[in-house]
Scaffold this active site. Structure first.
Site, PDB file in Angstrom:
ATOM      1  N   SER A 114       0.420   2.176   5.349  1.00 59.82           N
ATOM      2  CA  SER A 114      -0.535   1.520   4.685  1.00 59.82           C
ATOM      3  C   SER A 114      -0.317   0.006   4.376  1.00 59.82           C
ATOM      4  O   SER A 114       0.811   0.029   3.675  1.00 59.82           O
ATOM      5  CB  SER A 114      -1.324   2.594   3.611  1.00 59.82           C
ATOM      6  N   SER A 115      -1.203  -0.853   4.209  1.00 63.42           N
ATOM      7  CA  SER A 115      -0.871  -2.039   3.884  1.00 63.42           C
ATOM      8  C   SER A 115      -0.722  -2.187   2.230  1.00 63.42           C
ATOM      9  O   SER A 115       0.072  -3.090   1.702  1.00 63.42           O
ATOM     10  CB  SER A 115      -2.088  -3.165   4.276  1.00 63.42           C
ATOM     11  N   ASP A 116      -1.101  -1.276   1.737  1.00 61.26           N
ATOM     12  CA  ASP A 116      -0.742  -1.110   0.130  1.00 61.26           C
ATOM     13  C   ASP A 116       0.530  -0.318  -0.183  1.00 61.26           C
ATOM     14  O   ASP A 116       0.724  -0.105  -1.189  1.00 61.26           O
ATOM     15  CB  ASP A 116      -2.072  -0.356  -0.346  1.00 61.26           C
ATOM     16  N   HIS A 121      -5.181   5.161  -3.807  1.00 64.10           N
ATOM     17  CA  HIS A 121      -6.113   3.949  -3.722  1.00 64.10           C
ATOM     18  C   HIS A 121      -7.405   4.225  -3.193  1.00 64.10           C
ATOM     19  O   HIS A 121      -7.405   4.643  -1.699  1.00 64.10           O
ATOM     20  CB  HIS A 121      -5.492   2.919  -3.202  1.00 64.10           C
ATOM     21  N   HIS A 147     -12.010   2.933  -2.405  1.00 63.10           N
ATOM     22  CA  HIS A 147     -12.912   2.126  -2.804  1.00 63.10           C
ATOM     23  C   HIS A 147     -14.301   3.104  -2.920  1.00 63.10           C
ATOM     24  O   HIS A 147     -15.218   2.393  -2.545  1.00 63.10           O
ATOM     25  CB  HIS A 147     -13.075   1.196  -1.379  1.00 63.10           C
ATOM     26  N   ASP A 165     -11.631  14.708 -21.475  1.00 66.88           N
ATOM     27  CA  ASP A 165     -11.002  15.527 -20.930  1.00 66.88           C
ATOM     28  C   ASP A 165      -9.849  15.389 -20.041  1.00 66.88           C
ATOM     29  O   ASP A 165      -8.866  16.015 -19.981  1.00 66.88           O
ATOM     30  CB  ASP A 165     -11.905  16.524 -20.117  1.00 66.88           C
ATOM     31  N   HIS A 188     -10.795  -5.718  -7.335  1.00 63.13           N
ATOM     32  CA  HIS A 188     -10.240  -4.898  -6.309  1.00 63.13           C
ATOM     33  C   HIS A 188     -10.892  -3.491  -6.350  1.00 63.13           C
ATOM     34  O   HIS A 188     -11.939  -2.979  -5.731  1.00 63.13           O
ATOM     35  CB  HIS A 188      -8.863  -5.199  -6.057  1.00 63.13           C
ATOM     36  N   TYR A 229      -7.245  25.444 -22.317  1.00 61.80           N
ATOM     37  CA  TYR A 229      -8.054  25.344 -20.922  1.00 61.80           C
ATOM     38  C   TYR A 229      -7.308  26.010 -19.749  1.00 61.80           C
ATOM     39  O   TYR A 229      -6.118  25.512 -19.565  1.00 61.80           O
ATOM     40  CB  TYR A 229      -8.612  24.040 -20.851  1.00 61.80           C
TER      41      TYR A 229
END
Lengths: 239, 239, 239, 239
Positions: free
Chosen positions: B75-77, B101, B103, B126, B177, B235
């Site tokens: 991934s470019s990220d 990540h 979108h 929460d 972004h 919880y």
């Protein structure tokens, strides 16, 4: 077998993505696939529901909009496609082999608002470097003369007056009507229509959250666009 | 069999949750799974559609972003993930073994509006005790220097300037972004991205209904967060 | 076989409607089914994902919240359910045998806005004759004392101060938190939660279209409510 | 076999489109199919969930609303359908053989806002040449007299006072309530209800993007409507 068989199959597969990607209801919308060597494109027949489409039902027309193969009437938007291929693909030599018209909800909403879609973020800048242009309404004379052909002419003249490059800006809103998108294949035109719908939705939300939202700075726009589309692009698996 | 096999499978399963949870279209978004003992993480290959992913197609990289296993480009990220693991998981010893990540529509809308997501209710409390931070735009110098690495640096410096603990605040918006989230596993990072999308939607609606809506009082925030995450949490089924 | 078997099955079936009707993500939300003769209710176990639920995993508790059958910890919201059954079903003799808590998107948005949902139309009036009440935030003392029980007390005191009849008004928003609904069966409580989500969405839209929108006139409210719920009701197939 | 068999099947198929097209929840909404030669229509039974419907469960009633075949009670909205058939189909000789009532989210929102849906774009103009009319609230006297019949009378008098032709304008909002649509078949009435929901959503968005959005110019409205519905229509495959 027809020499247009693979073109018709490409058009058929792309048209079936319209309901799959929720880009229009019922029979609305249409995609065409263009073969520049043969000077023809295959397009959806008019008013046929997607579940009834087949590759064989696609209509092949030349750049004057004359049917060269097929028994059904082509999409009523055929003359708009023909103008865009003639002007953008042939005259301007843009790499366009597919065009789509949809009635997707959020893109149409911006077209009805007569507003270009602002470039607010990288989701948008990953695809085009400008706001999504929105033409004014077509004039009364143009509508009464040759409506669908003049719709194509309006898009072309709007791009030329804004000095937009159809190789880079592959989507437009026709004011009061809705989106036309294009791409290097029919399938890529559908992708661009889905991108436009998503960025249209995000942009409406952005203004709801912050009515004074600013456009993305140009240096981020350029970075995002060029890492995907520039000469040194490094997104994806191609060399 | 690769010694990274289980890490690649964890990354693959988590990536497949992106389309399943409607967190991004097409090839967008990415998840990584980190092994602190081996000092590597497995991440989605760049630009590959989700239906074509396999565990074997995951790319294993070290914390400098160097590929140690895999034939595809990561991934470019990837450099953003590497910075976050180095700073938050290694340097700060936060319990982070997965980063995502996306979108997703509503989270991106807040990022485009350059606004943190206000903490309006218990659905949000929460999970985290603060608004969801939103960084400013990356500077021109940072973008032109090393964009993806600097995106990671921006997140880290934003957290440090706000004195946010990445063990507790596991989500952030990068201005203009979109979201990055993390968690104790890759799967939990996806969960956090889905939570962020839902609270982003709810917060936009809340302001539409009541533009003067107030943040949740701190004593309710603390109660909700601690009943799930505090030392006496009650919880769920764990002891 | 447990004497609570059918109660547990009713609770299980109703809980599975939460994801089916898109009323909450992941493990969020819970439904209980009450047996007034036995003085117990069956409720979802805490923090268990819906796909892993079974009828056998339901937890049976009495009106003090003490587990009488089941190996898992009951929902953390169990004391809220217990208060509502004790006060509304037992003390007030309302016909309530099911209670649901969700985090549905639009209902939570109104709760976060601290606003009751206005009664704008017949979709709403077909179900209740008033706006959907919204409690204030719980006080600091109440939160620190016994949070979930006090949430029940807050709902009860809010109903009593507004002189609302829980037999007629079967839904409420807890300010800053979200909806609780109830009904003559667990299944009907889920139905009411889906109604609340839909009227919450419609009401937000109505204000977006017309910020000065007026409530439905009382004579239409009464007509719609009574044709479904009055002594001479003529909606549906019952006599 | 009943002489109403095909009419009941047409009504059944059209009713099953209500959940398929997401036009109402649970048992809400209803479609009828009219046979002018027999002077009867088949309609959904009241309060029956869609998954339990069969063609045989449809109820056949005459134009006075009297049941002529079927064991179930017809939809409580039956008198509204009867008035519309009597006035529009019989008296005005409009080509109406199907009527639908839904509670679709966005159309109801406009009805609750007491606002006609503005004609902002070609998606709308492809179907009707006017804004979608919205009646005022029904009067107290009318509600208390004969609610469902008076709802029909209100629609008819609103059309007559606005000089709207029910052959051309096949959809209406009843103020504070929701949409009724009709068409040349029951199936086409469902199509019109789906169109109304989509243009209602688009129109709300359009105002959110541009509160000063203008209606589509009349010359574009006429062009779009007539290319589909005029004497020289060229949309679709019919001659």
């Amino acid at each position: 077998m027809s020499k247009y068989q693979s073109l018709k199959e490409e058009a058929f597969e792309a048209n079936m993505q319209i309901p799959a990607q929720h880009l229009a209801l019922y029979t609305w919308g249409n995609v065409s696939a263009f073969d520049p060597a043969l000077g023809v494109f295959a397009i959806k027949p008019s008013g046929v529901p997607y579940p009834e489409l087949t590759a064989d039902s696609m209509v092949v027309v030349d750049l004057e909009g004359k049917v060269v193969e097929g028994t059904l009437r082509p999409s009523s938007d055929t003359p708009t496609h023909a103008v865009l291929y003639k002007e953008f693909a042939v005259a301007d030599k843009a790499n366009i082999r597919g065009i789509i018209h949809t009635h997707s909800t959020y893109a149409v909403s911006w077209a009805q608002a007569l507003k270009p879609v602002p470039l607010f973020g990288t989701t948008h800048a990953d695809h085009i470097q400008t706001e999504v242009p929105c033409t004014p309404y077509l004039s009364k004379e143009a509508v009464q003369n040759d409506y669908e052909k003049e719709t194509g002419n309006l898009i072309v003249s709007h791009f030329r007056s804004l000095k937009l490059n159809p190789n880079e800006v592959n989507m437009v809103l026709v004011g009061g009507h809705g989106p036309f998108c294009w791409g290097a294949t029919a399938d890529k035109s559908v992708y661009n229509a889905a991108v436009l719908e998503e960025v249209s939705h995000m942009a409406m939300n952005t203004l709801a959250i912050n009515p004074a939202a600013a456009p993305l700075p140009d240096y981020i726009i350029q970075k995002h666009y060029l890492r995907k589309h520039g000469p040194n692009a490094y997104y994806g698996q191609s060399k």
